[in-house]
Design an enzyme around this catalytic site. Sequence first.
Site, short mmCIF file in Angstrom:
data_model
loop_
_atom_site.label_atom_id
_atom_site.label_comp_id
_atom_site.label_asym_id
_atom_site.label_seq_id
_atom_site.Cartn_x
_atom_site.Cartn_y
_atom_site.Cartn_z
N ASN A 46 90.57 11.87 -26.69
CA ASN A 46 90.74 10.90 -27.75
C ASN A 46 90.19 9.54 -27.29
O ASN A 46 90.24 9.18 -26.12
CB ASN A 46 92.18 10.79 -28.22
CG ASN A 46 93.19 10.45 -27.14
OD1 ASN A 46 93.14 10.97 -26.03
ND2 ASN A 46 94.14 9.58 -27.47
N GLU A 48 90.50 5.72 -28.71
CA GLU A 48 91.11 4.82 -29.67
C GLU A 48 90.23 3.61 -29.94
O GLU A 48 89.31 3.31 -29.18
CB GLU A 48 92.48 4.35 -29.16
CG GLU A 48 93.49 5.47 -29.10
CD GLU A 48 94.86 5.03 -28.63
OE1 GLU A 48 95.78 5.83 -28.75
OE2 GLU A 48 95.02 3.88 -28.13
N CYS A 57 89.56 11.82 -32.39
CA CYS A 57 90.46 12.79 -31.78
C CYS A 57 89.73 13.60 -30.71
O CYS A 57 88.51 13.78 -30.77
CB CYS A 57 91.01 13.75 -32.83
SG CYS A 57 92.01 12.96 -34.09
N GLU A 59 89.83 16.83 -30.21
CA GLU A 59 89.24 18.04 -30.78
C GLU A 59 87.91 17.74 -31.45
O GLU A 59 86.94 18.50 -31.29
CB GLU A 59 90.21 18.68 -31.80
CG GLU A 59 91.56 19.05 -31.23
CD GLU A 59 92.59 17.94 -31.28
OE1 GLU A 59 93.79 18.27 -31.21
OE2 GLU A 59 92.24 16.74 -31.37
N CYS A 90 95.60 17.23 -35.60
CA CYS A 90 95.86 16.60 -36.88
C CYS A 90 95.22 17.44 -37.98
O CYS A 90 94.42 18.35 -37.72
CB CYS A 90 95.32 15.17 -36.90
SG CYS A 90 93.51 15.06 -36.99
N CYS A 93 91.36 17.53 -37.90
CA CYS A 93 90.82 18.36 -36.81
C CYS A 93 91.06 19.84 -37.06
O CYS A 93 90.25 20.68 -36.66
CB CYS A 93 91.40 17.92 -35.47
SG CYS A 93 90.65 16.38 -34.90
#
Length: 137
Positions: A46, A48, A57, A59, A90, A93
């Site tokens: 990830n 940010e 993310c 993934e 999420c 993803c």
Amino acid sequence: MVKQGVAMTLLEAATAVRERAYAPYSRFKVGAALRATSGAVHVGCNVENVAYPEGTCAEAGAIAAMIAAGDTRIAEVCVIADSPDPVPPCGGCRQKIAEFAAQDVRVTLCTTDGKQKVMTVAELLPGVFTAAHMDRT
């Protein structure tokens, strides 16, 4: 892409890349590794951003790395996070994984404490939206 000189498991690859996550705001580092049908392993973590919706993310990063390397199909996925329970991808993803994986592909969700939950893509995203839904257009 992760080189497979000494056979590295998806969990080892996800664990290693998790350490490189950029998570200064949440401090919630996530690592993902996927094995393409070619056998190549691709990783993501990830990333940010102070403008939260602009983050990426783990993934999604692994999928982008897979596509950039020329692979297009996922054979297996592993995700790890420092959490009391395994953390599922999420919703976005889940849909991204389903775009490149068959419904029976295994998704292993792990914690840094050693807990694991194994699911299929179908279990992860029931009622998946597919290209077949656009057949009339």
